[in-house]
Design an enzyme around this catalytic site. Sequence first.
Site, mmCIF file in Angstrom:
data_model
loop_
_atom_site.group_PDB
_atom_site.id
_atom_site.type_symbol
_atom_site.label_atom_id
_atom_site.label_comp_id
_atom_site.label_asym_id
_atom_site.label_seq_id
_atom_site.Cartn_x
_atom_site.Cartn_y
_atom_site.Cartn_z
ATOM 1 N N GLU A 48 57.653 5.948 -33.422
ATOM 2 C CA GLU A 48 56.671 6.835 -32.774
ATOM 3 C C GLU A 48 55.256 6.257 -32.852
ATOM 4 O O GLU A 48 54.527 6.226 -31.859
ATOM 5 C CB GLU A 48 56.674 8.221 -33.441
ATOM 6 C CG GLU A 48 57.958 9.004 -33.292
ATOM 7 C CD GLU A 48 58.325 9.333 -31.857
ATOM 8 O OE1 GLU A 48 57.460 9.225 -30.965
ATOM 9 O OE2 GLU A 48 59.491 9.686 -31.615
ATOM 10 N N ASN A 52 53.061 4.769 -29.726
ATOM 11 C CA ASN A 52 51.757 5.338 -29.370
ATOM 12 C C ASN A 52 50.691 4.255 -29.228
ATOM 13 O O ASN A 52 49.871 4.299 -28.307
ATOM 14 C CB ASN A 52 51.317 6.354 -30.426
ATOM 15 C CG ASN A 52 51.965 7.703 -30.220
ATOM 16 O OD1 ASN A 52 52.658 7.930 -29.235
ATOM 17 N ND2 ASN A 52 51.747 8.605 -31.168
ATOM 18 N N ARG A 106 56.648 10.909 -21.315
ATOM 19 C CA ARG A 106 56.269 11.261 -22.681
ATOM 20 C C ARG A 106 56.608 12.729 -22.927
ATOM 21 O O ARG A 106 56.630 13.536 -21.990
ATOM 22 C CB ARG A 106 54.768 11.041 -22.931
ATOM 23 C CG ARG A 106 54.206 9.684 -22.559
ATOM 24 C CD ARG A 106 54.925 8.505 -23.177
ATOM 25 N NE ARG A 106 55.265 8.706 -24.568
ATOM 26 C CZ ARG A 106 56.334 8.163 -25.133
ATOM 27 N NH1 ARG A 106 57.158 7.431 -24.438
ATOM 28 N NH2 ARG A 106 56.568 8.368 -26.392
HETATM 29 N N1 LIG Z 1 47.343 5.005 -30.935
HETATM 30 C C1 LIG Z 1 46.824 5.900 -30.068
HETATM 31 N N2 LIG Z 1 45.740 5.574 -29.311
HETATM 32 C C2 LIG Z 1 45.215 6.462 -28.427
HETATM 33 N N3 LIG Z 1 45.699 7.713 -28.236
HETATM 34 C C3 LIG Z 1 46.769 8.102 -28.958
HETATM 35 C C4 LIG Z 1 47.395 7.220 -29.906
HETATM 36 N N4 LIG Z 1 48.422 7.889 -30.495
HETATM 37 C C5 LIG Z 1 48.447 9.105 -29.921
HETATM 38 N N5 LIG Z 1 47.469 9.253 -28.993
HETATM 39 C C6 LIG Z 1 47.178 10.480 -28.211
HETATM 40 O O1 LIG Z 1 47.863 11.578 -28.799
HETATM 41 C C7 LIG Z 1 48.745 12.190 -27.847
HETATM 42 C C8 LIG Z 1 49.971 12.763 -28.545
HETATM 43 O O2 LIG Z 1 50.792 11.734 -29.073
HETATM 44 P P1 LIG Z 1 52.344 12.035 -29.338
HETATM 45 O O3 LIG Z 1 52.459 13.289 -30.145
HETATM 46 O O4 LIG Z 1 52.986 10.833 -29.877
HETATM 47 O O5 LIG Z 1 52.924 12.393 -27.877
HETATM 48 P P2 LIG Z 1 53.197 11.405 -26.631
HETATM 49 O O6 LIG Z 1 53.205 9.993 -27.132
HETATM 50 O O7 LIG Z 1 54.529 11.827 -26.128
HETATM 51 O O8 LIG Z 1 52.084 11.663 -25.660
HETATM 52 C C9 LIG Z 1 49.027 11.113 -26.834
HETATM 53 O O9 LIG Z 1 49.400 11.632 -25.588
HETATM 54 C C10 LIG Z 1 47.669 10.388 -26.771
HETATM 55 O O10 LIG Z 1 46.758 11.091 -25.969
HETATM 56 MG MG LIG Z 2 54.097 9.341 -28.833
#
Ligand SMILES: Nc1ncnc2c1ncn2[C@@H]1O[C@H](COP(=O)(O)OP(=O)(O)O)[C@@H](O)[C@H]1O
Ligand SMILES: [Mg+2]
Lengths: 146, 109
Positions: A48, A52, A106
């Site tokens: 995960e 991300n 996502r």
């Molecule tokens: N490493 C990262 N850099 C920038 N934004 C991030 C990062 N990790 C997470 N995010 C932000 O947090 C949101 C939620 O992440 P997550 O719970 O993993 O759901 P998803 O990946 O399905 O969108 C993402 O949609 C993004 O906007």
């Molecule tokens: Mg994610």
Amino acid sequence: MKCENQMVLEFPSKSINESFARAAAACFAAQLDPTLDELGDIKTAVSEAVTNAIVHGYPDTIGTITLRCRILAGNVLDIVVRDKGRGIENVEQALQPMFTTGGAERSGMGFTIMESFMNELKVTSRPGRGTTVHMKRKIQKRGGQS
Amino acid sequence: MQITSFLQDKQLTIALSGEIDHHGAKATLRMVEEKIDQYMPTLCILDFRAVPFMDSSGIAVVIHTLRRMNELGGRLHLTKVPPQPEKVLRAAGIDRIVKLEGRELSHEM
Ligand SMILES: Nc1ncnc2c1ncn2[C@@H]1O[C@H](COP(=O)(O)OP(=O)(O)O)[C@@H](O)[C@H]1O
Ligand SMILES: [Mg+2]
């Protein structure tokens, strides 16, 4: 806290590296003698966080992702996934279940899963500078023979 | 990811094989949707027995497949889901909106 062992990996944000990163973390964790269930949790959380960084951290460039795994006193696996990408404007909002800025493929459940599969999750981020995800997971000591 | 499918009486079983992560999820979703659009089943069953690992990208695959089946007025079931994928599905509450049937033996104590 005392660090008993550690490894650091650096790799480009290509999606092919998602499976490599989670497998590497699981291999490193193996010295703590985890159950299959615990290994599954570790692989899931690393997958995960690394996904991300690839998808959200570096949406239209290839950047560097750092994965650091450490073993701390008390059978604790400490994992850091870091990118120097886009960063998160509002971390509290990003942590909410089903919140996503990603497209149709996502689910917005990544952080929710990291939170429920690890004992600790800490996210620090600066817009334009990058994101660090810090997780800890205690591996149960299993009695018995080796 | 590889898929194989089997149709009987408007019941389409799609067996997935391989790990599901973001790297392969889009292609998986496309392959599943193609099968559904080709056969227009009333019941679609995703067989997970050969999926040893999935992350939240797999949740997106299930949710999209569910949405497509709802559009067709049909249903979606998941079958033979191994422990790790099941844990991910439950953590996301998917077991409350899609039926998980025929659990893998390793679940039983
Ligand atoms: N490493 C990262 N850099 C920038 N934004 C991030 C990062 N990790 C997470 N995010 C932000 O947090 C949101 C939620 O992440 P997550 O719970 O993993 O759901 P998803 O990946 O399905 O969108 C993402 O949609 C993004 O906007
Ligand atoms: Mg994610």
